[in-house]
Design a protein around this motif. Structure first.
Motif, PDB file in Angstrom:
ATOM      1  N   ALA A 152       0.832  -1.206   0.000  1.00 26.60           N
ATOM      2  CA  ALA A 152       0.000   0.000   0.000  1.00 26.60           C
ATOM      3  C   ALA A 152       0.863   1.252   0.000  1.00 26.60           C
ATOM      4  O   ALA A 152       0.567   2.236  -0.703  1.00 26.60           O
ATOM      5  CB  ALA A 152      -0.929  -0.002   1.215  1.00 26.60           C
ATOM      6  N   ILE A 153       1.938   1.233   0.764  1.00 24.21           N
ATOM      7  CA  ILE A 153       2.870   2.368   0.798  1.00 24.21           C
ATOM      8  C   ILE A 153       3.445   2.613  -0.595  1.00 24.21           C
ATOM      9  O   ILE A 153       3.513   3.760  -1.070  1.00 24.21           O
ATOM     10  CB  ILE A 153       4.004   2.102   1.809  1.00 24.21           C
ATOM     11  N   LYS A 154       3.834   1.553  -1.252  1.00 23.54           N
ATOM     12  CA  LYS A 154       4.419   1.674  -2.599  1.00 23.54           C
ATOM     13  C   LYS A 154       3.411   2.282  -3.582  1.00 23.54           C
ATOM     14  O   LYS A 154       3.750   3.177  -4.361  1.00 23.54           O
ATOM     15  CB  LYS A 154       4.859   0.291  -3.077  1.00 23.54           C
ATOM     16  N   ILE A 155       2.179   1.804  -3.538  1.00 25.39           N
ATOM     17  CA  ILE A 155       1.142   2.296  -4.452  1.00 25.39           C
ATOM     18  C   ILE A 155       0.871   3.779  -4.226  1.00 25.39           C
ATOM     19  O   ILE A 155       0.828   4.577  -5.178  1.00 25.39           O
ATOM     20  CB  ILE A 155      -0.157   1.480  -4.270  1.00 25.39           C
ATOM     21  N   LEU A 156       0.694   4.174  -2.963  1.00 26.70           N
ATOM     22  CA  LEU A 156       0.338   5.558  -2.674  1.00 26.70           C
ATOM     23  C   LEU A 156       1.536   6.497  -2.818  1.00 26.70           C
ATOM     24  O   LEU A 156       1.364   7.667  -3.179  1.00 26.70           O
ATOM     25  CB  LEU A 156      -0.270   5.660  -1.280  1.00 26.70           C
ATOM     26  N   ASN A 157       2.739   6.010  -2.580  1.00 37.87           N
ATOM     27  CA  ASN A 157       3.924   6.828  -2.857  1.00 37.87           C
ATOM     28  C   ASN A 157       4.046   7.122  -4.341  1.00 37.87           C
ATOM     29  O   ASN A 157       4.443   8.224  -4.739  1.00 37.87           O
ATOM     30  CB  ASN A 157       5.187   6.133  -2.359  1.00 37.87           C
ATOM     31  N   GLU A 159       1.561   7.453  -6.402  1.00 37.46           N
ATOM     32  CA  GLU A 159       0.582   8.504  -6.663  1.00 37.46           C
ATOM     33  C   GLU A 159       1.129   9.863  -6.267  1.00 37.46           C
ATOM     34  O   GLU A 159       0.974  10.848  -7.001  1.00 37.46           O
ATOM     35  CB  GLU A 159      -0.707   8.246  -5.874  1.00 37.46           C
ATOM     36  N   ARG A 160       1.756   9.933  -5.108  1.00 40.46           N
ATOM     37  CA  ARG A 160       2.313  11.206  -4.632  1.00 40.46           C
ATOM     38  C   ARG A 160       3.385  11.723  -5.582  1.00 40.46           C
ATOM     39  O   ARG A 160       3.439  12.923  -5.876  1.00 40.46           O
ATOM     40  CB  ARG A 160       2.870  11.028  -3.218  1.00 40.46           C
ATOM     41  N   LEU A 161       4.227  10.841  -6.042  1.00 39.45           N
ATOM     42  CA  LEU A 161       5.288  11.250  -6.975  1.00 39.45           C
ATOM     43  C   LEU A 161       4.698  11.747  -8.291  1.00 39.45           C
ATOM     44  O   LEU A 161       5.199  12.717  -8.880  1.00 39.45           O
ATOM     45  CB  LEU A 161       6.249  10.088  -7.222  1.00 39.45           C
ATOM     46  N   LEU A 162       3.636  11.100  -8.748  1.00 43.99           N
ATOM     47  CA  LEU A 162       2.980  11.540  -9.981  1.00 43.99           C
ATOM     48  C   LEU A 162       2.362  12.921  -9.806  1.00 43.99           C
ATOM     49  O   LEU A 162       2.464  13.779 -10.699  1.00 43.99           O
ATOM     50  CB  LEU A 162       1.907  10.529 -10.403  1.00 43.99           C
ATOM     51  N   MET A 163       1.738  13.167  -8.659  1.00 48.57           N
ATOM     52  CA  MET A 163       1.143  14.482  -8.415  1.00 48.57           C
ATOM     53  C   MET A 163       2.222  15.549  -8.271  1.00 48.57           C
ATOM     54  O   MET A 163       2.047  16.690  -8.724  1.00 48.57           O
ATOM     55  CB  MET A 163       0.253  14.447  -7.178  1.00 48.57           C
ATOM     56  N   GLN A 164       3.348  15.191  -7.676  1.00 50.78           N
ATOM     57  CA  GLN A 164       4.475  16.129  -7.597  1.00 50.78           C
ATOM     58  C   GLN A 164       4.982  16.463  -9.007  1.00 50.78           C
ATOM     59  O   GLN A 164       5.284  17.622  -9.315  1.00 50.78           O
ATOM     60  CB  GLN A 164       5.609  15.526  -6.767  1.00 50.78           C
ATOM     61  N   GLN A 165       5.065  15.431  -9.845  1.00 53.64           N
ATOM     62  CA  GLN A 165       5.523  15.636 -11.221  1.00 53.64           C
ATOM     63  C   GLN A 165       4.557  16.540 -11.984  1.00 53.64           C
ATOM     64  O   GLN A 165       4.978  17.425 -12.744  1.00 53.64           O
ATOM     65  CB  GLN A 165       5.641  14.274 -11.918  1.00 53.64           C
ATOM     66  N   LEU A 166       3.275  16.322 -11.775  1.00 49.90           N
ATOM     67  CA  LEU A 166       2.255  17.152 -12.427  1.00 49.90           C
ATOM     68  C   LEU A 166       2.371  18.606 -11.972  1.00 49.90           C
ATOM     69  O   LEU A 166       2.297  19.539 -12.783  1.00 49.90           O
ATOM     70  CB  LEU A 166       0.868  16.604 -12.110  1.00 49.90           C
ATOM     71  N   ALA A 167       2.591  18.800 -10.670  1.00 48.23           N
ATOM     72  CA  ALA A 167       2.700  20.153 -10.120  1.00 48.23           C
ATOM     73  C   ALA A 167       3.892  20.908 -10.710  1.00 48.23           C
ATOM     74  O   ALA A 167       3.859  22.145 -10.816  1.00 48.23           O
ATOM     75  CB  ALA A 167       2.811  20.100  -8.605  1.00 48.23           C
ATOM     76  N   ASP A 197      -5.510   2.256 -12.337  1.00 48.71           N
ATOM     77  CA  ASP A 197      -6.122   3.014 -13.431  1.00 48.71           C
ATOM     78  C   ASP A 197      -5.948   4.512 -13.205  1.00 48.71           C
ATOM     79  O   ASP A 197      -5.673   5.267 -14.143  1.00 48.71           O
ATOM     80  CB  ASP A 197      -7.610   2.659 -13.529  1.00 48.71           C
ATOM     81  N   PHE A 198      -6.096   4.947 -11.953  1.00 49.59           N
ATOM     82  CA  PHE A 198      -5.904   6.364 -11.635  1.00 49.59           C
ATOM     83  C   PHE A 198      -4.479   6.798 -11.958  1.00 49.59           C
ATOM     84  O   PHE A 198      -4.252   7.869 -12.535  1.00 49.59           O
ATOM     85  CB  PHE A 198      -6.214   6.613 -10.158  1.00 49.59           C
ATOM     86  N   ALA A 199      -3.512   5.967 -11.609  1.00 50.04           N
ATOM     87  CA  ALA A 199      -2.115   6.297 -11.891  1.00 50.04           C
ATOM     88  C   ALA A 199      -1.890   6.453 -13.393  1.00 50.04           C
ATOM     89  O   ALA A 199      -1.180   7.369 -13.842  1.00 50.04           O
ATOM     90  CB  ALA A 199      -1.196   5.217 -11.320  1.00 50.04           C
ATOM     91  N   GLU A 200      -2.497   5.585 -14.183  1.00 50.63           N
ATOM     92  CA  GLU A 200      -2.347   5.674 -15.641  1.00 50.63           C
ATOM     93  C   GLU A 200      -2.994   6.945 -16.181  1.00 50.63           C
ATOM     94  O   GLU A 200      -2.485   7.569 -17.120  1.00 50.63           O
ATOM     95  CB  GLU A 200      -2.952   4.433 -16.312  1.00 50.63           C
ATOM     96  N   GLN A 201      -4.124   7.338 -15.595  1.00 48.98           N
ATOM     97  CA  GLN A 201      -4.781   8.575 -16.022  1.00 48.98           C
ATOM     98  C   GLN A 201      -3.889   9.785 -15.744  1.00 48.98           C
ATOM     99  O   GLN A 201      -3.779  10.682 -16.590  1.00 48.98           O
ATOM    100  CB  GLN A 201      -6.118   8.724 -15.294  1.00 48.98           C
ATOM    101  N   ILE A 202      -3.265   9.813 -14.566  1.00 53.20           N
ATOM    102  CA  ILE A 202      -2.383  10.940 -14.233  1.00 53.20           C
ATOM    103  C   ILE A 202      -1.168  10.952 -15.155  1.00 53.20           C
ATOM    104  O   ILE A 202      -0.717  12.027 -15.595  1.00 53.20           O
ATOM    105  CB  ILE A 202      -1.953  10.876 -12.758  1.00 53.20           C
ATOM    106  N   LYS A 203      -0.633   9.781 -15.483  1.00 53.93           N
ATOM    107  CA  LYS A 203       0.498   9.716 -16.422  1.00 53.93           C
ATOM    108  C   LYS A 203       0.097  10.291 -17.783  1.00 53.93           C
ATOM    109  O   LYS A 203       0.890  10.980 -18.430  1.00 53.93           O
ATOM    110  CB  LYS A 203       0.972   8.272 -16.575  1.00 53.93           C
ATOM    111  N   ALA A 204      -1.120   9.994 -18.213  1.00 51.98           N
ATOM    112  CA  ALA A 204      -1.602  10.523 -19.500  1.00 51.98           C
ATOM    113  C   ALA A 204      -1.726  12.043 -19.443  1.00 51.98           C
ATOM    114  O   ALA A 204      -1.392  12.745 -20.414  1.00 51.98           O
ATOM    115  CB  ALA A 204      -2.947   9.890 -19.853  1.00 51.98           C
ATOM    116  N   ILE A 205      -2.192  12.570 -18.310  1.00 50.34           N
ATOM    117  CA  ILE A 205      -2.322  14.026 -18.165  1.00 50.34           C
ATOM    118  C   ILE A 205      -0.946  14.674 -18.127  1.00 50.34           C
ATOM    119  O   ILE A 205      -0.733  15.748 -18.707  1.00 50.34           O
ATOM    120  CB  ILE A 205      -3.136  14.361 -16.894  1.00 50.34           C
ATOM    121  N   ILE A 206       0.020  14.030 -17.484  1.00 53.75           N
ATOM    122  CA  ILE A 206       1.390  14.542 -17.467  1.00 53.75           C
ATOM    123  C   ILE A 206       1.942  14.614 -18.886  1.00 53.75           C
ATOM    124  O   ILE A 206       2.594  15.594 -19.270  1.00 53.75           O
ATOM    125  CB  ILE A 206       2.283  13.650 -16.564  1.00 53.75           C
TER     126      ILE A 206
END
Length: 369
Positions: A152-157, A159-167, A197-206
């Motif tokens: 769970a830590i790996k999955i949510l980390n 996500e956090r890294l993807l949101m940091q990248q987006l920011a 699936d959410f992670a893939e969506q954020i990658k597409a937005i990036i």
């Protein structure tokens, strides 16, 4: 989601458990490791406030009145279908709200220490996380292993890294995305049923952001005043101040609020024992309920530099005493560390003060000209 009630009903029929929460202090890794779905509960719309005020004082924070109004009317599908609610003692108003909620819904309240700086506070909070783990195991009929916690830590980390990248793309001038759209992306994370699936969506937005920057496409004009937003949770439905800032021609380049990037900036240390690492990450959240709260002040100064912000707008809900008091502390700290322009906007969920706020923000932007 066009029909979240049906979606959640179908999920529950498969035997999946649902956990609701109101705050970023609720440890999502523990919920995920319990094989449950965790959802943020409805709290950012004006419409249920009248129902909340039938029980709660009218001078309460609008977030609490909205939360309770949604709960007592069964208008929030995530509340209705939650097997248990995780509460937290971030303010006296919430503590009393959870006390009332317990009369009609299973609620577990995590007791926060007063500071994130002392070792005794860290030990206290670690014990609260252990209590939550044991409670979820009993209430949800599951076993939360260290292996599940690490996954769970790996999955949510990630996500956090993807949101940091987006920011990071919001550092560009012109910005490739509006602050309102950026808020929607961060807000959407609260209602995810499939994290992969959410992670893939954020990658597409990036990828889209990268293309936009390369092509010179922009959401706001180049040279627009750059505003960093901080303060109370500001979710979809209660984003009027962000909208007003952008309607006035400025670019919201960063949303520091806990409903924004605050929840993503710190990772859980994957090298430490999982529960200890989870407790450490969540306690380090620089909320105004902590006293003192130096991390927030220091982080804001650094963010202003990193995002080349021209000014800071601090949103405070009426009745939110901790953020209201801390606003004065933040203003003085920003003045002493770069003489950074600062504006506090104290408001609620209604539209009655839109023109007044617009006038103040226009004057604030002109002052920076």
């Amino acid at each position: 989601m066009s029909d979240p009630f049906t979606m959640l009903k179908n999920i529950k029929e498969t035997g999946k458990k649902v956990v609701g929460f109101y705050c970023v202090y609720a440890p999502q890794e523990v919920v995920l490791a319990a094989d449950a779905l965790g959802f943020a509960l409805c709290a950012t719309k004006e419409e249920p406030i009248a129902d909340g005020e039938k029980t709660l004082p009218r001078n309460f924070c609008p977030l609490i009145k909205s939360s309770y109004g949604f709960a007592v009317t069964d208008k929030c599908p995530y509340f209705v279908h939650s097997d248990i609610i995780i509460g937290e003692t971030t303010c006296d108003g919430k503590k009393k709200m959870f006390e009332l909620m317990k009369t009609f819904k299973p609620v577990h309240v995590m007791k926060l220490p007063q500071s994130y700086l002392d070792e005794s506070d860290k030990a206290y909070w670690l014990n609260e996380v252990k209590i939550l783990k044991e409670l979820l195991e009993v209430e949800l009929g599951t076993t939360i292993t260290d292996e599940k916690l690490r996954e769970a830590i790996k999955i949510l980390n990630e996500e956090r890294l993807l949101m940091q990248q987006l920011a990071e793309y919001m550092k560009n001038d012109p910005v490739p995305m509006t602050g309102q759209d950026f808020l929607k992306l961060m807000w959407g994370r609260n209602f995810v049923t499939d994290r992969a699936d959410f992670a893939e969506q954020i990658k597409a937005i990036i990828s889209d952001m990268e293309d936009s920057v390369a092509k010179g496409e922009a959401a706001m004009p180049k040279g627009a005043k750059r505003i960093l937003v901080t303060g109370v949770p500001t979710g979809v439905g209660a984003e009027k101040v962000i909208k007003i800032i952008e309607d006035c021609g400025a670019a919201v380049v960063y949303i520091e609020n806990c409903s924004g990037m605050k929840q993503f900036v710190t990772l859980v240390d994957e090298t430490k024992p999982p529960l200890e690492a989870i407790a450490e990450k969540y306690l380090a959240t620089p909320c105004s309920c902590m006293s003192p709260n130096p991390i927030r002040q220091q982080h804001l100064v650094q963010l202003v530099k990193d995002y080349r912000a021209d000014g800071v707008v601090d949103i405070t809900w009426q009745g939110c005493h901790t953020y209201n008091v801390e606003s004065r502390v933040v203003k003085e700290f920003l003045k002493q560390n770069g003489d950074i322009p600062f504006l506090q906007v104290e408001t609620d969920y209604s539209q009655g003060d839109v023109e007044q706020i617009k006038t103040r923000i226009q004057a604030f932007l002109e002052m920076m000209a």
